[in-house]
Design a protein around this motif. Structure first.
Motif, PDB file in Angstrom:
ATOM      1  N   ALA A  72       0.840  -1.195   0.000  1.00  0.00           N
ATOM      2  CA  ALA A  72       0.000   0.000   0.000  1.00  0.00           C
ATOM      3  C   ALA A  72       0.875   1.245   0.000  1.00  0.00           C
ATOM      4  CB  ALA A  72      -0.899   0.008   1.238  1.00  0.00           C
ATOM      5  N   GLY A  73       0.437   2.237  -0.752  1.00  0.00           N
ATOM      6  CA  GLY A  73       1.107   3.525  -0.749  1.00  0.00           C
ATOM      7  C   GLY A  73       2.376   3.630  -1.567  1.00  0.00           C
ATOM      8  N   LEU A  74       2.872   2.531  -2.124  1.00  0.00           N
ATOM      9  CA  LEU A  74       4.074   2.596  -2.960  1.00  0.00           C
ATOM     10  C   LEU A  74       3.740   3.259  -4.298  1.00  0.00           C
ATOM     11  CD1 LEU A  74       5.566  -0.991  -2.458  1.00  0.00           C
ATOM     12  CD2 LEU A  74       6.365   1.142  -1.431  1.00  0.00           C
ATOM     13  N   PRO A  75       4.725   3.850  -4.961  1.00  0.00           N
ATOM     14  CA  PRO A  75       4.460   4.356  -6.316  1.00  0.00           C
ATOM     15  C   PRO A  75       4.073   3.195  -7.250  1.00  0.00           C
ATOM     16  CG  PRO A  75       6.523   5.247  -5.456  1.00  0.00           C
ATOM     17  CD  PRO A  75       6.077   4.173  -4.504  1.00  0.00           C
ATOM     18  N   ALA A  76       3.055   3.410  -8.061  1.00  0.00           N
ATOM     19  CA  ALA A  76       2.592   2.357  -8.977  1.00  0.00           C
ATOM     20  C   ALA A  76       3.711   1.910  -9.918  1.00  0.00           C
ATOM     21  CB  ALA A  76       1.387   2.851  -9.768  1.00  0.00           C
ATOM     22  N   GLU A  77       4.562   2.844 -10.334  1.00  0.00           N
ATOM     23  CA  GLU A  77       5.665   2.502 -11.230  1.00  0.00           C
ATOM     24  C   GLU A  77       6.651   1.554 -10.560  1.00  0.00           C
ATOM     25  OE1 GLU A  77       4.689   5.577 -10.459  1.00  0.00           O
ATOM     26  OE2 GLU A  77       4.029   6.488 -12.336  1.00  0.00           O
ATOM     27  N   LEU A  78       6.865   1.713  -9.253  1.00  0.00           N
ATOM     28  CA  LEU A  78       7.766   0.823  -8.516  1.00  0.00           C
ATOM     29  C   LEU A  78       7.190  -0.584  -8.441  1.00  0.00           C
ATOM     30  CD1 LEU A  78      10.288   0.289  -6.784  1.00  0.00           C
ATOM     31  CD2 LEU A  78       8.975   1.078  -4.800  1.00  0.00           C
ATOM     32  N   VAL A  79       5.899  -0.704  -8.151  1.00  0.00           N
ATOM     33  CA  VAL A  79       5.257  -2.022  -8.108  1.00  0.00           C
ATOM     34  C   VAL A  79       5.334  -2.667  -9.493  1.00  0.00           C
ATOM     35  CG1 VAL A  79       3.122  -3.284  -7.634  1.00  0.00           C
ATOM     36  CG2 VAL A  79       3.757  -1.329  -6.195  1.00  0.00           C
TER      37      VAL A  79
ATOM     38  N   VAL B 180      -1.638   4.579 -10.820  1.00  0.00           N
ATOM     39  CA  VAL B 180      -1.777   3.404 -11.677  1.00  0.00           C
ATOM     40  C   VAL B 180      -0.596   3.334 -12.643  1.00  0.00           C
ATOM     41  CG1 VAL B 180      -4.313   3.390 -11.576  1.00  0.00           C
ATOM     42  CG2 VAL B 180      -3.168   4.574 -13.439  1.00  0.00           C
ATOM     43  N   ALA B 181      -0.294   2.142 -13.074  1.00  0.00           N
ATOM     44  CA  ALA B 181       0.696   1.907 -14.125  1.00  0.00           C
ATOM     45  C   ALA B 181       0.175   0.752 -14.975  1.00  0.00           C
ATOM     46  CB  ALA B 181       2.056   1.558 -13.532  1.00  0.00           C
ATOM     47  N   VAL B 182       0.298   0.886 -16.282  1.00  0.00           N
ATOM     48  CA  VAL B 182      -0.142  -0.151 -17.214  1.00  0.00           C
ATOM     49  C   VAL B 182       1.051  -0.529 -18.077  1.00  0.00           C
ATOM     50  CG1 VAL B 182      -1.722  -0.749 -19.099  1.00  0.00           C
ATOM     51  CG2 VAL B 182      -2.492   0.758 -17.248  1.00  0.00           C
ATOM     52  N   PHE B 183       1.282  -1.830 -18.200  1.00  0.00           N
ATOM     53  CA  PHE B 183       2.409  -2.301 -18.997  1.00  0.00           C
ATOM     54  C   PHE B 183       2.117  -3.682 -19.550  1.00  0.00           C
ATOM     55  CE2 PHE B 183       3.031  -3.690 -14.697  1.00  0.00           C
ATOM     56  CZ  PHE B 183       3.698  -4.889 -14.742  1.00  0.00           C
ATOM     57  N   PHE B 184       2.919  -4.064 -20.550  1.00  0.00           N
ATOM     58  CA  PHE B 184       2.832  -5.390 -21.148  1.00  0.00           C
ATOM     59  C   PHE B 184       4.114  -6.145 -20.842  1.00  0.00           C
ATOM     60  CE2 PHE B 184      -0.355  -3.262 -23.631  1.00  0.00           C
ATOM     61  CZ  PHE B 184      -1.257  -4.258 -23.975  1.00  0.00           C
ATOM     62  N   THR B 185       3.979  -7.438 -20.619  1.00  0.00           N
ATOM     63  CA  THR B 185       5.151  -8.301 -20.531  1.00  0.00           C
ATOM     64  C   THR B 185       4.995  -9.361 -21.619  1.00  0.00           C
ATOM     65  OG1 THR B 185       4.162  -9.838 -18.934  1.00  0.00           O
ATOM     66  CG2 THR B 185       5.415  -7.982 -18.033  1.00  0.00           C
ATOM     67  N   GLN B 186       6.126  -9.779 -22.142  1.00  0.00           N
ATOM     68  CA  GLN B 186       6.096 -10.858 -23.120  1.00  0.00           C
ATOM     69  C   GLN B 186       7.226 -11.823 -22.815  1.00  0.00           C
ATOM     70  OE1 GLN B 186       6.237  -9.796 -27.275  1.00  0.00           O
ATOM     71  NE2 GLN B 186       5.059 -11.632 -27.763  1.00  0.00           N
ATOM     72  N   CYS B 187       6.853 -13.081 -22.643  1.00  0.00           N
ATOM     73  CA  CYS B 187       7.816 -14.139 -22.393  1.00  0.00           C
ATOM     74  C   CYS B 187       7.832 -15.016 -23.647  1.00  0.00           C
ATOM     75  CB  CYS B 187       7.393 -14.950 -21.168  1.00  0.00           C
ATOM     76  SG  CYS B 187       8.504 -16.307 -20.782  1.00  0.00           S
TER      77      CYS B 187
ATOM     78  N   ILE C  48      -0.938  -5.774 -17.975  1.00  0.00           N
ATOM     79  CA  ILE C  48      -1.036  -5.695 -16.510  1.00  0.00           C
ATOM     80  C   ILE C  48      -1.302  -4.259 -16.084  1.00  0.00           C
ATOM     81  CG2 ILE C  48       0.163  -6.110 -14.324  1.00  0.00           C
ATOM     82  CD1 ILE C  48       1.955  -8.114 -15.916  1.00  0.00           C
ATOM     83  N   LYS C  49      -2.220  -4.107 -15.152  1.00  0.00           N
ATOM     84  CA  LYS C  49      -2.508  -2.798 -14.563  1.00  0.00           C
ATOM     85  C   LYS C  49      -2.254  -2.888 -13.071  1.00  0.00           C
ATOM     86  CE  LYS C  49      -6.114   0.738 -14.361  1.00  0.00           C
ATOM     87  NZ  LYS C  49      -7.487   1.049 -14.832  1.00  0.00           N
ATOM     88  N   VAL C  50      -1.422  -1.982 -12.565  1.00  0.00           N
ATOM     89  CA  VAL C  50      -1.143  -1.857 -11.135  1.00  0.00           C
ATOM     90  C   VAL C  50      -1.949  -0.670 -10.628  1.00  0.00           C
ATOM     91  CG1 VAL C  50       0.629  -1.306  -9.429  1.00  0.00           C
ATOM     92  CG2 VAL C  50       1.197  -2.777 -11.374  1.00  0.00           C
ATOM     93  N   LEU C  51      -2.644  -0.860  -9.510  1.00  0.00           N
ATOM     94  CA  LEU C  51      -3.402   0.211  -8.881  1.00  0.00           C
ATOM     95  C   LEU C  51      -2.962   0.249  -7.420  1.00  0.00           C
ATOM     96  CD1 LEU C  51      -5.628  -1.879 -10.527  1.00  0.00           C
ATOM     97  CD2 LEU C  51      -6.766   0.318 -10.568  1.00  0.00           C
ATOM     98  N   VAL C  52      -2.531   1.413  -6.938  1.00  0.00           N
ATOM     99  CA  VAL C  52      -2.019   1.498  -5.574  1.00  0.00           C
ATOM    100  C   VAL C  52      -2.909   2.403  -4.736  1.00  0.00           C
ATOM    101  CG1 VAL C  52      -0.074   2.137  -4.117  1.00  0.00           C
ATOM    102  CG2 VAL C  52       0.338   1.051  -6.327  1.00  0.00           C
ATOM    103  N   GLY C  53      -3.389   1.821  -3.646  1.00  0.00           N
ATOM    104  CA  GLY C  53      -4.231   2.580  -2.732  1.00  0.00           C
ATOM    105  C   GLY C  53      -3.591   2.723  -1.369  1.00  0.00           C
ATOM    106  N   ALA C  54      -4.355   3.263  -0.451  1.00  0.00           N
ATOM    107  CA  ALA C  54      -3.885   3.472   0.917  1.00  0.00           C
ATOM    108  C   ALA C  54      -3.926   2.185   1.733  1.00  0.00           C
ATOM    109  CB  ALA C  54      -4.724   4.552   1.600  1.00  0.00           C
ATOM    110  N   GLN C  55      -4.756   1.225   1.329  1.00  0.00           N
ATOM    111  CA  GLN C  55      -4.899  -0.019   2.085  1.00  0.00           C
ATOM    112  C   GLN C  55      -4.146  -1.189   1.471  1.00  0.00           C
ATOM    113  OE1 GLN C  55      -9.140  -0.544   2.374  1.00  0.00           O
ATOM    114  NE2 GLN C  55      -9.407   1.249   3.669  1.00  0.00           N
ATOM    115  N   ALA C  56      -3.857  -1.123   0.175  1.00  0.00           N
ATOM    116  CA  ALA C  56      -3.178  -2.231  -0.518  1.00  0.00           C
ATOM    117  C   ALA C  56      -2.784  -1.776  -1.907  1.00  0.00           C
ATOM    118  CB  ALA C  56      -4.098  -3.451  -0.617  1.00  0.00           C
TER     119      ALA C  56
END
Length: 182
Positions: free
Chosen positions: A73-80, A110-117, A132-140
């Motif tokens: 929770a609370g981390l920058p979305a780009e870091l996650v 929020v951060a949105v990105f693609f991964t390809q394996c 993948i979409k990362v969403l960062v809130g105060a609780q999680a």
């Protein structure tokens, strides 16, 4: 009673009841035709996976995953997003990551990105791509992922990206982060 962290309209729990009880929550709707195939929860991570068949088998071709991680929770979305990308790279030689966007949605990071394996170790060498979409809130922090194996089209990428856009965080008690009304 624990507060819900997500809303799934297909579940018997009504949106109105959830919004009255909840604060921060992930508004999540699986793509049409997808059903819950797997669910697990620990204090560090909750995960739910959905497939078109509702069964999670080794040869899946489309998979939607939702996670909740209270410890992030609370981390920058780009870091996650970077942490996830590093995990993909460590587990898949030759993996590629493409950041699509980052910023605020409904006043949450929020951060949105693609991964390809190119040769997924879990997919017996079949290429695996994920939006993948990362969403960062105060609780999680939360992730929503749409993955597919095998070749894909530009139309599929657009469809999955548009689907991700509709997944959002809201808070019934936080000004500027309203939850959708039924």
């Amino acid at each position: 009673m624990p507060k819900p962290t997500h809303v799934i309209p297909a579940v018997a729990l009504s949106l109105c009841a959830s919004l009255l009880m909840a604060e921060e929550q992930l508004v999540f709707t699986p793509p049409e035709g997808f059903s819950l195939a797997f669910e697990s929860s620990t204090p560090e991570l909750s995960i739910s996976e959905y497939t078109p068949s509702g069964a999670l088998d080794a040869d899946w071709t489309r998979l939607v995953t939702r996670t909740t991680a209270p410890g992030k929770a609370g981390l920058p979305a780009e870091l996650v997003a970077e942490q996830i990308a590093n995990t993909v790279a460590a587990n898949c030689p030759g993996a590629g990551v493409q950041m699509v966007a980052s910023g605020l949605q409904n006043n949450y990071g929020v951060a949105v990105f693609f991964t390809q394996c190119p040769n997924s170790p879990l997919g017996e060498g079949i290429p695996e791509t994920a939006a993948i979409k990362v969403l960062v809130g105060a609780q999680a922090s939360y992730t929503v992922q749409y993955a597919w194996r095998g070749p894909f089209t530009r139309e599929q990428v657009l469809e999955h990206t548009l689907w991700l856009r509709g997944q959002l965080l809201c808070d019934t008690k936080r000004p500027g982060s309203p939850c959708p009304t039924p």
